[in-house]
Design a protein around this motif. Structure first.
Motif, PDB file in Angstrom:
ATOM      1  N   LYS A 212       0.817  -1.212   0.000  1.00  0.00           N
ATOM      2  CA  LYS A 212       0.000   0.000   0.000  1.00  0.00           C
ATOM      3  C   LYS A 212       0.853   1.266   0.000  1.00  0.00           C
ATOM      4  N   LYS A 213       2.026   1.202   0.583  1.00  0.00           N
ATOM      5  CA  LYS A 213       2.853   2.396   0.716  1.00  0.00           C
ATOM      6  C   LYS A 213       3.579   2.744  -0.569  1.00  0.00           C
ATOM      7  N   CYS A 214       4.261   1.775  -1.191  1.00  0.00           N
ATOM      8  CA  CYS A 214       5.078   2.095  -2.373  1.00  0.00           C
ATOM      9  C   CYS A 214       4.558   1.479  -3.662  1.00  0.00           C
ATOM     10  N   ARG A 215       3.497   0.680  -3.598  1.00  0.00           N
ATOM     11  CA  ARG A 215       2.843   0.078  -4.755  1.00  0.00           C
ATOM     12  C   ARG A 215       3.661  -1.023  -5.422  1.00  0.00           C
ATOM     13  N   ARG A 216       4.698  -1.495  -4.768  1.00  0.00           N
ATOM     14  CA  ARG A 216       5.485  -2.583  -5.336  1.00  0.00           C
ATOM     15  C   ARG A 216       4.676  -3.878  -5.317  1.00  0.00           C
ATOM     16  N   ILE A 217       4.742  -4.676  -6.386  1.00  0.00           N
ATOM     17  CA  ILE A 217       4.091  -5.986  -6.405  1.00  0.00           C
ATOM     18  C   ILE A 217       4.846  -6.920  -5.462  1.00  0.00           C
ATOM     19  N   VAL A 218       4.110  -7.532  -4.541  1.00  0.00           N
ATOM     20  CA  VAL A 218       4.749  -8.451  -3.586  1.00  0.00           C
ATOM     21  C   VAL A 218       4.272  -9.887  -3.759  1.00  0.00           C
ATOM     22  N   ALA A 219       3.162 -10.078  -4.463  1.00  0.00           N
ATOM     23  CA  ALA A 219       2.666 -11.436  -4.722  1.00  0.00           C
ATOM     24  C   ALA A 219       1.643 -11.386  -5.840  1.00  0.00           C
ATOM     25  N   GLY A 280      10.660  -2.798  -1.451  1.00  0.00           N
ATOM     26  CA  GLY A 280      10.704  -1.460  -2.020  1.00  0.00           C
ATOM     27  C   GLY A 280      10.852  -0.360  -1.000  1.00  0.00           C
ATOM     28  N   CYS A 281      10.061  -0.444   0.085  1.00  0.00           N
ATOM     29  CA  CYS A 281      10.057   0.648   1.071  1.00  0.00           C
ATOM     30  C   CYS A 281      10.349   0.181   2.493  1.00  0.00           C
ATOM     31  N   ASN A 282      10.528  -1.127   2.683  1.00  0.00           N
ATOM     32  CA  ASN A 282      10.887  -1.725   3.970  1.00  0.00           C
ATOM     33  C   ASN A 282       9.774  -1.692   5.010  1.00  0.00           C
ATOM     34  N   VAL A 283       8.551  -1.344   4.607  1.00  0.00           N
ATOM     35  CA  VAL A 283       7.446  -1.391   5.557  1.00  0.00           C
ATOM     36  C   VAL A 283       7.092  -2.847   5.829  1.00  0.00           C
ATOM     37  N   ARG A 284       6.661  -3.135   7.048  1.00  0.00           N
ATOM     38  CA  ARG A 284       6.332  -4.522   7.388  1.00  0.00           C
ATOM     39  C   ARG A 284       5.038  -4.943   6.704  1.00  0.00           C
ATOM     40  N   LEU A 285       5.085  -6.090   6.033  1.00  0.00           N
ATOM     41  CA  LEU A 285       3.918  -6.642   5.343  1.00  0.00           C
ATOM     42  C   LEU A 285       3.358  -7.873   6.038  1.00  0.00           C
ATOM     43  N   GLY A 286       4.181  -8.554   6.822  1.00  0.00           N
ATOM     44  CA  GLY A 286       3.726  -9.778   7.476  1.00  0.00           C
ATOM     45  C   GLY A 286       4.861 -10.436   8.220  1.00  0.00           C
ATOM     46  N   SER A 287       4.822 -11.748   8.263  1.00  0.00           N
ATOM     47  CA  SER A 287       5.841 -12.494   9.007  1.00  0.00           C
ATOM     48  C   SER A 287       5.968 -13.896   8.431  1.00  0.00           C
ATOM     49  N   PHE A 288       7.041 -14.573   8.846  1.00  0.00           N
ATOM     50  CA  PHE A 288       7.225 -15.969   8.447  1.00  0.00           C
ATOM     51  C   PHE A 288       7.635 -16.779   9.656  1.00  0.00           C
ATOM     52  N   ASN A 289       7.314 -18.053   9.603  1.00  0.00           N
ATOM     53  CA  ASN A 289       7.685 -18.965  10.684  1.00  0.00           C
ATOM     54  C   ASN A 289       7.732 -20.370  10.097  1.00  0.00           C
ATOM     55  N   TRP A 290       8.944 -20.953  10.064  1.00  0.00           N
ATOM     56  CA  TRP A 290       9.079 -22.294   9.520  1.00  0.00           C
ATOM     57  C   TRP A 290       8.330 -23.327  10.361  1.00  0.00           C
ATOM     58  N   ALA A 291       8.079 -23.004  11.628  1.00  0.00           N
ATOM     59  CA  ALA A 291       7.343 -23.925  12.499  1.00  0.00           C
ATOM     60  C   ALA A 291       5.838 -23.766  12.374  1.00  0.00           C
ATOM     61  N   GLY A 292       5.386 -22.723  11.658  1.00  0.00           N
ATOM     62  CA  GLY A 292       3.961 -22.536  11.426  1.00  0.00           C
ATOM     63  C   GLY A 292       3.365 -21.413  12.241  1.00  0.00           C
ATOM     64  N   THR A 293       2.214 -20.965  11.810  1.00  0.00           N
ATOM     65  CA  THR A 293       1.464 -19.946  12.533  1.00  0.00           C
ATOM     66  C   THR A 293      -0.014 -20.118  12.234  1.00  0.00           C
ATOM     67  N   GLN A 294      -0.843 -19.403  13.015  1.00  0.00           N
ATOM     68  CA  GLN A 294      -2.285 -19.563  12.888  1.00  0.00           C
ATOM     69  C   GLN A 294      -2.905 -18.364  12.189  1.00  0.00           C
ATOM     70  N   CYS A 295      -3.763 -18.647  11.232  1.00  0.00           N
ATOM     71  CA  CYS A 295      -4.508 -17.596  10.552  1.00  0.00           C
ATOM     72  C   CYS A 295      -5.666 -17.133  11.437  1.00  0.00           C
ATOM     73  N   SER A 296      -6.223 -15.990  11.130  1.00  0.00           N
ATOM     74  CA  SER A 296      -7.354 -15.474  11.904  1.00  0.00           C
ATOM     75  C   SER A 296      -8.570 -16.390  11.834  1.00  0.00           C
ATOM     76  N   CYS A 297      -8.644 -17.244  10.810  1.00  0.00           N
ATOM     77  CA  CYS A 297      -9.777 -18.158  10.671  1.00  0.00           C
ATOM     78  C   CYS A 297      -9.626 -19.402  11.545  1.00  0.00           C
ATOM     79  N   GLY A 298      -8.481 -19.529  12.203  1.00  0.00           N
ATOM     80  CA  GLY A 298      -8.258 -20.674  13.081  1.00  0.00           C
ATOM     81  C   GLY A 298      -7.404 -21.763  12.498  1.00  0.00           C
ATOM     82  N   THR A 299      -7.060 -21.661  11.221  1.00  0.00           N
ATOM     83  CA  THR A 299      -6.247 -22.685  10.568  1.00  0.00           C
ATOM     84  C   THR A 299      -4.772 -22.460  10.855  1.00  0.00           C
ATOM     85  N   TRP A 300      -4.076 -23.542  11.180  1.00  0.00           N
ATOM     86  CA  TRP A 300      -2.633 -23.499  11.331  1.00  0.00           C
ATOM     87  C   TRP A 300      -2.001 -23.907  10.009  1.00  0.00           C
TER      88      TRP A 300
END
Length: 317
Positions: A212-219, A280-300
């Protein structure tokens, strides 16, 4: 050594020794699927070893291909199936082929079953049954059968653009990471900002996610991995007692989960978990975890490369 189809044989290490010591058998191509070969077999030096195996002519009348496979759950055979099939096709055009492993039970059987599936459009069950009618001991390990099932789901083709393959590939990367092995950036998806051809029909129909900040395509839509578990081959799970995990459909995902991409510097640096910042602008977009994480819908999701929808805009241009 047992003939599965005209000119196509399955065997063990002893059969391979016979082929190497005699010319009476008619074998012109030898496919070896074993962890190692003795020095007496004249294996080429290391500079000849590639990701496509080791190929050489140990005898004037014999062409050999060696893929150093282990008979383990961690062994990735799916990525090498086409290499094996091409070698078998070549051998059958010029003579006869022996596919062998140590005991002629698991690794060689997996390749021959896959070849029958592709050649005759047989299901995994029918191809396995056909091979066992010739070689009663043929029995690939469960992990190999799971990969052959994915091969069947992809229409007897290793399609590296399909979601089925992408989820398998990510699972294998997670296994490598869990074993403490280096995951090369070449194993990650290309940077969509550099790879997407702008102003084409393909792009107009593909969802693009931009910072949203710099309009760079990230995915792009092709990088997004569904939460839904497909045939038990992707490591996702629901927490049974979590109220977010109900089936009402009222809970919306606030993030997307994607395959690791080459713009993800923090992932390439080898951390177990961390922030995903826009290249592009170094703003935080998300996170990663090789061990996994939970989505807001409850899915790991395991492993997890999570981009927050609130930090991106999505459009088809």
């Amino acid at each position: 050594m047992k003939e599965v189809r005209a000119g196509l044989f399955i065997g063990d290490a002893t059969d391979s020794e016979i082929v190497l010591s005699s010319t009476d058998h008619g074998i012109t191509h030898l496919l070896s699927l074993v962890s190692f070969l003795p020095a007496s077999h004249g294996v080429p030096t290391s500079e000849h070893i590639t990701t496509e195996g080791v190929r050489w002519k140990p005898l004037p009348h014999l062409t050999r291909l060696w893929l150093p496979w282990d008979d383990t759950a961690e062994q990735n055979i799916l990525d090498s199936l086409n290499i094996c099939f091409d070698f078998i096709d070549e051998g059958l055009q010029h003579g006869q082929v022996l596919v062998h492993c140590l005991a002629g039970i698991s690794r060689s059987a997996a390749v021959v079953i896959g070849y029958l599936m592709r050649l005759e459009h047989l299901s995994l069950e029918d191809a396995s049954s056909s091979l066992r009618s010739v070689s009663s001991t043929a029995s690939p390990n469960k992990a190999f059968l799971d990969q052959l099932r994915l091969f069947e789901y992809m229409g007897f083709n290793v399609d590296k653009t399909s979601m089925i393959y992408k989820k398998f590939h990510l699972e294998k990367l997670g296994e490598l990471y869990g074993l403490g092995k280096i995951v090369e950036s070449s194993q990650f998806a290309e940077d969509p900002a550099l790879n997407v051809p702008i102003n084409t029909a393909a792009v107009r129909y593909s969802l693009l996610y931009r910072c949203k900040k710099c309009r760079r395509i990230v995915a792009s839509g092709e990088n997004v991995l569904s939460h839904e578990q497909q045939g038990g081959h992707f490591h996702v799970r629901k927490r049974g007692m979590d109220t977010l995990s109900d089936n009402s459909g009222s809970v919306q995902c606030t993030s997307i989960f994607v395959e690791p991409m080459r713009w993800m510097t923090a992932v390439q640096e080898g951390g177990v978990l961390g922030k995903l910042s826009c290249a592009g602008c170094n703003v935080r977009l998300g996170s990663f975890n090789w061990a996994g994480t939970q989505c807001s819908c409850g899915t790991w999701v395991v492993p997890a490369f999570q981009l927050h929808k609130s930090r991106m805009d999505a459009s088809k241009f």
